[in-house]
Design an enzyme around this catalytic site. Structure first.
Site: not given
Length: 262
Positions: A45, A83, A113, A115, A182
């Protein structure tokens, strides 16, 4: 004492909520760590927060390493998770290993991390954890899939809910030490939290997760457009603007710097 993945798993066992925030530079990381959060996520982000992009996709591995290095210099106690950016780990197992290895070797982050929880991603997580890389998973709304899934809530249909549950379970079985949930319905998040033995960290997923994460810029009021599930605790945008305007006025009226005499 430094927080570790094992610490978070113990927190789940004792029902202690896990506090997670993001950071993108030394100054924010130092303050967030001093406040006593458990986990600091160097999230992709930062592409929007620090670099001005419209979504997370453009951020590079080099940028993530650069920002993670800065964050790590400001942190003494929290677990730092970085990330893996878009298309730096999805192409192959060897690419994922190389990317995760660069982050852990070139920064002092303790975990990464990624996804998704589909079979190929679960295989990636299993390989990474076998190599000694602590992995945090992420299911539900996955921002790196914005062009295919958008930013809408996930898990609203029975089919979607089943998929999210299966992905979360697959990540746990692959060795992930925690998973971010999320923007999914609170009831679905509760179901997943009860099924897993690893901690769930919610963002827009209700209060029944094992912990919560927010983008720090949303919390501080620095985001141009925060998601509806974020909570703003401070209007730092206006505070900074007003401070700069006061400084500008003082310079233009010659009130700054102050007269110190001859």
């Amino acid at each position: 004492m430094r927080v570790t993945p094992r610490t978070l798993q113990n927190y789940k066992k004792t029902a202690r909520p896990i506090v997670t925030l993001t950071a993108w530079d030394y100054a924010i990381a130092r303050l967030v760590d001093q406040a006593g959060v458990d986990v600091i996520l160097v999230g992709d982000s930062l592409a929007m927060v620090a670099l001005g992009y419209e979504n997370t996709l453009p951020v590079t591995l080099e940028a993530m390493i650069h920002h993670t290095q800065a964050v790590c210099r400001g942190v003494k106690n929290a677990l730092v998770v970085s990330d893996l950016p878009f298309l730096t780990y999805q192409e192959s197992l060897s690419q994922a290993i190389h990317t995760a290895g660069r982050i852990l070797k070139e920064t002092t982050a303790q975990a990464i991390k990624l996804e998704g929880g589909h079979p190929a991603m679960a295989e990636t997580v299993e390989r990474l954890t076998r190599l000694g890389v602590p992995v945090m998973g992420h299911v539900g709304l996955t921002p790196q899939s914005v062009h295919t899934l958008g930013y809408r809530q996930q898990g609203n249909t029975e089919l979607e809910a089943t998929r999210v549950i299966q992905e979360a379970i697959a990540l746990e079985q692959a060795g992930a030490f925690a998973v971010v949930l999320e923007h999914i319905p609170a009831t679905l998040a509760q179901t997943i939290t009860e099924k897993l033995t690893i901690p769930t960290i919610g963002i827009g997923a209700g209060r029944h997760c094992d912990g919560q994460v927010l983008v720090t810029a949303d919390l501080l009021g620095l985001s141009e457009k925060a998601p509806p599930f974020a909570k703003q605790y401070l209007d730092l945008d206006n505070l900074i603007t007003n401070a700069v305007q006061r400084y500008s006025d003082d310079v233009r009226t010659q009130q700054f710097p102050p007269h110190l005499g001859s």
